[in-house]
Enzyme design. Structure first.
Site, PDB file in Angstrom:
ATOM      1  CG  HIS A 296      -1.661   1.036   1.300  1.00 19.54           C
ATOM      2  ND1 HIS A 296      -3.173   1.073   1.187  1.00 19.54           N
ATOM      3  CD2 HIS A 296      -1.519   2.499   1.876  1.00 19.54           C
ATOM      4  CE1 HIS A 296      -3.704   2.178   1.391  1.00 19.54           C
ATOM      5  NE2 HIS A 296      -2.772   2.901   1.812  1.00 19.54           N
TER       6      HIS A 296
ATOM      7  CB  CYS B  77      -2.922   9.462   5.494  1.00 18.95           C
ATOM      8  SG  CYS B  77      -3.523   9.211   7.379  1.00 18.95           S
TER       9      CYS B  77
ATOM     10  CG  ASN C 193      -3.309   4.897  -1.678  1.00 16.78           C
ATOM     11  OD1 ASN C 193      -4.015   5.367  -0.996  1.00 16.78           O
ATOM     12  ND2 ASN C 193      -2.455   3.859  -0.859  1.00 16.78           N
TER      13      ASN C 193
HETATM   14  P1  HMG Z   1     -11.360   8.427  20.355  1.00 16.91           P
HETATM   15  O1  HMG Z   1     -11.791   9.720  20.759  1.00 16.91           O
HETATM   16  O2  HMG Z   1      -9.918   7.984  21.334  1.00 16.91           O
HETATM   17  O3  HMG Z   1     -12.382   7.332  20.953  1.00 16.91           O
HETATM   18  O4  HMG Z   1     -11.229   8.136  18.964  1.00 16.91           O
HETATM   19  P2  HMG Z   1     -13.437   7.066  22.195  1.00 16.91           P
HETATM   20  O5  HMG Z   1     -13.634   5.560  22.123  1.00 16.91           O
HETATM   21  O6  HMG Z   1     -12.591   7.665  23.341  1.00 16.91           O
HETATM   22  O7  HMG Z   1     -14.777   7.813  21.720  1.00 16.91           O
HETATM   23  C1  HMG Z   1     -14.794   9.142  21.413  1.00 16.91           C
HETATM   24  C2  HMG Z   1     -16.032   9.548  20.960  1.00 16.91           C
HETATM   25  O8  HMG Z   1     -15.998   9.084  19.351  1.00 16.91           O
HETATM   26  C3  HMG Z   1     -17.276   8.936  21.302  1.00 16.91           C
HETATM   27  O9  HMG Z   1     -18.459  10.012  20.610  1.00 16.91           O
HETATM   28  C4  HMG Z   1     -17.586   7.742  20.504  1.00 16.91           C
HETATM   29  O10 HMG Z   1     -18.856   7.368  20.428  1.00 16.91           O
HETATM   30  C5  HMG Z   1     -16.868   8.075  18.960  1.00 16.91           C
HETATM   31  P3  HMG Z   1     -18.754  11.176  21.845  1.00 16.91           P
HETATM   32  O11 HMG Z   1     -19.410  10.410  22.951  1.00 16.91           O
HETATM   33  O12 HMG Z   1     -17.572  12.117  22.104  1.00 16.91           O
HETATM   34  O13 HMG Z   1     -19.729  11.883  20.756  1.00 16.91           O
HETATM   35  N1  HMG Z   1     -16.622   7.127  18.250  1.00 16.91           N
HETATM   36  C6  HMG Z   1     -16.862   6.679  17.101  1.00 16.91           C
HETATM   37  N2  HMG Z   1     -17.633   7.342  16.280  1.00 16.91           N
HETATM   38  C7  HMG Z   1     -18.129   6.765  15.237  1.00 16.91           C
HETATM   39  N3  HMG Z   1     -17.342   5.599  14.574  1.00 16.91           N
HETATM   40  C8  HMG Z   1     -16.414   4.969  15.310  1.00 16.91           C
HETATM   41  C9  HMG Z   1     -16.111   5.594  16.728  1.00 16.91           C
HETATM   42  N4  HMG Z   1     -15.391   5.197  17.805  1.00 16.91           N
HETATM   43  C10 HMG Z   1     -15.646   6.076  18.633  1.00 16.91           C
HETATM   44  N5  HMG Z   1     -15.748   3.971  15.046  1.00 16.91           N
HETATM   45  C11 HMG Z   1     -10.954   6.519  16.961  1.00 16.91           C
HETATM   46  C12 HMG Z   1     -10.677   6.611  18.568  1.00 16.91           C
HETATM   47  C13 HMG Z   1     -10.204   5.450  16.511  1.00 16.91           C
HETATM   48  C14 HMG Z   1     -12.606   6.545  16.852  1.00 16.91           C
HETATM   49  C15 HMG Z   1     -10.590   7.979  16.519  1.00 16.91           C
HETATM   50  O14 HMG Z   1      -9.247   8.063  16.683  1.00 16.91           O
HETATM   51  C16 HMG Z   1     -10.759   7.856  14.811  1.00 16.91           C
HETATM   52  O15 HMG Z   1     -11.668   7.879  14.394  1.00 16.91           O
HETATM   53  N6  HMG Z   1      -9.537   8.139  14.198  1.00 16.91           N
HETATM   54  C17 HMG Z   1      -9.667   8.022  12.877  1.00 16.91           C
HETATM   55  C18 HMG Z   1      -8.547   7.961  12.060  1.00 16.91           C
HETATM   56  C19 HMG Z   1      -8.572   7.551  10.710  1.00 16.91           C
HETATM   57  O16 HMG Z   1      -9.580   7.394  10.057  1.00 16.91           O
HETATM   58  N7  HMG Z   1      -7.277   7.862   9.824  1.00 16.91           N
HETATM   59  C20 HMG Z   1      -7.409   7.571   8.702  1.00 16.91           C
HETATM   60  C21 HMG Z   1      -7.529   6.257   8.283  1.00 16.91           C
HETATM   61  S1  HMG Z   1      -5.968   5.276   8.502  1.00 16.91           S
HETATM   62  C22 HMG Z   1      -5.068   5.634   6.910  1.00 16.91           C
HETATM   63  O17 HMG Z   1      -5.551   6.330   5.932  1.00 16.91           O
HETATM   64  C23 HMG Z   1      -3.913   4.609   6.724  1.00 16.91           C
HETATM   65  C24 HMG Z   1      -3.978   3.684   5.461  1.00 16.91           C
HETATM   66  O18 HMG Z   1      -4.346   4.129   4.516  1.00 16.91           O
HETATM   67  C25 HMG Z   1      -2.715   2.749   5.580  1.00 16.91           C
HETATM   68  C26 HMG Z   1      -1.522   3.978   5.357  1.00 16.91           C
HETATM   69  O19 HMG Z   1      -1.639   4.562   4.300  1.00 16.91           O
HETATM   70  O20 HMG Z   1      -0.862   3.919   5.964  1.00 16.91           O
HETATM   71  C27 HMG Z   1      -5.206   2.565   6.293  1.00 16.91           C
HETATM   72 MG    MG Z   2      -3.190   5.036   2.863  1.00 20.59          MG
END
Ligand code: HMG
Ligand code: MG
Length: 306
Positions: A207, A240, A249
């Site tokens: 990736h 990202c 990508n």
């Molecule tokens: P957090 O704040 O630590 O989570 O986030 P929490 O469990 O303490 O919850 C806080 C709040 O988030 C709560 O809501 C939860 O309900 C909500 P509130 O009570 O404040 O209203 N929550 C969610 N809502 C919807 N869907 C969920 C969810 N989980 C908790 N699943 C968390 C932790 C992981 C959720 C947060 O850090 C997050 O969403 N991060 C997003 C990261 C992301 O999407 N990054 C980009 C994708 S990765 C990428 O691109 C790399 C990849 O392509 C490979 C590469 O290139 O390297 C894959």
């Molecule tokens: Mg990626």
């Protein structure tokens, strides 16, 4: 040197691409793009991400996208799920394959998912158990395999240790993310050799983001070692949100052009893919990032047959 006869492309444009757009892309546009990708012959498409909409607002319509996708036989529509909450939402929306995402760098893990690498693995455990109970396969991603935007160099052994963790967890395939596109072919091969000492090559995927223009060279280097699954993003969309300055990508068109040139099957129609790249780029009001798409579009214009 033994190239695979066939390569599987995992199209991540609707997720990895569109998650990084400055504005929100309408659900209808996402759905139309996915249809065009299917028409081009892509059979695994990551369509959404069930993450916190506060963290990644561009993916706030994940459930609508997953529910709205027209299911075609032989096509798998996948989504990112960072925790059980995300998995349950994905399941309710009819998702049939999910991906968890860890990092090889502690600093990136904190910035991206707000926890350490070890904590992320613990968070994935109930998710993988629930997926298994519902007959859903789980893919694993590792970010920062060739460098971290916050902490710099990442050793191949740090990556292969996370490969082993995701393998123990039950991920069927592990995708090695060069999040900042810093890799070069020699380093990429060393990384793959370290990871392939932990799990079979057939379960590893590449990736590669194209920030430094090295992604196609890195795919070629990976093919030489027998890797046969690559993630790619139509029109080179994306980046990202937690990797400042990272570009998209590798463009799917660039990968297909490379594979066609090497005589490696991938089942994707390059012309139809360029149509999709041109269409989504027009929606986003910019030219495709891919050199292959731009060259083929320029040739069509010259022939007067756009
Ligand atoms: P957090 O704040 O630590 O989570 O986030 P929490 O469990 O303490 O919850 C806080 C709040 O988030 C709560 O809501 C939860 O309900 C909500 P509130 O009570 O404040 O209203 N929550 C969610 N809502 C919807 N869907 C969920 C969810 N989980 C908790 N699943 C968390 C932790 C992981 C959720 C947060 O850090 C997050 O969403 N991060 C997003 C990261 C992301 O999407 N990054 C980009 C994708 S990765 C990428 O691109 C790399 C990849 O392509 C490979 C590469 O290139 O390297 C894959
Ligand atoms: Mg990626």
């Amino acid at each position: 040197m033994s190239f695979p006869e066939r390569v599987r492309i995992v199209e991540v444009g609707p997720r990895d691409g569109l998650q990084n757009e400055p504005g929100f892309v309408a659900t209808a546009v996402k759905l139309a793009l996915i249809e065009q990708l299917v028409a081009a012959g892509l059979t695994t498409i990551e369509v959404a991400s069930f993450v916190s909409p506060k963290w990644v607002p561009q993916m706030a319509d994940a459930a609508a996208v997953m529910q709205g996708v027209v299911r075609h036989p032989g096509v798998t529509y996948t989504a990112l799920t960072p925790n059980l909450q995300g998995f349950e939402a994905a399941l309710a929306a009819g998702c049939e394959e999910v991906a968890v995402f860890a990092a090889a760098s502690e600093a990136f893990s904190q910035k991206n998912i707000n926890c350490s690498i070890a904590e992320s693995i613990e968070r994935f455990r109930p998710l993988v158990a629930a997926a298994g109970a519902n007959g859903i396969r789980v893919r694993g991603y590792i970010s920062c395999v060739l460098g971290c935007p916050y902490s710099g160099e990442v050793a191949a052994e740090e990556v292969s240790a996370v490969v082993a963790m995701l393998d123990d967890l039950g991920c069927y395939e592990i995708s090695l993310g060069d999040t900042i596109g810093a890799g070069t072919p020699g380093k990429t091969q060393k990384l793959i050799e370290a990871c392939a000492s932990r799990i079979p090559m057939a379960r590893l995927a590449g990736h590669y983001h194209d920030t430094f223009g090295m992604a196609v060279a890195n795919i070629h280097a990976s093919l030489q070692l027998g890797m046969s699954t690559f993630d790619a993003s139509v029109a080179g969309l994306g980046g990202c949100p937690y990797s400042p300055g990272a570009s998209g990508n590798v463009a799917t068109e660039d990968v297909v052009y490379l594979l066609n040139g090497l005589g490696i099957e991938c089942g994707v129609d390059l012309d139809a893919l360029v149509d999709a790249a041109a269409w989504i780029s027009a929606q986003l009001d910019r030219p495709p990032a891919s050199k292959v798409a731009r060259a083929l579009l320029a040739r069509r214009n010259k022939e007067g047959c756009t």
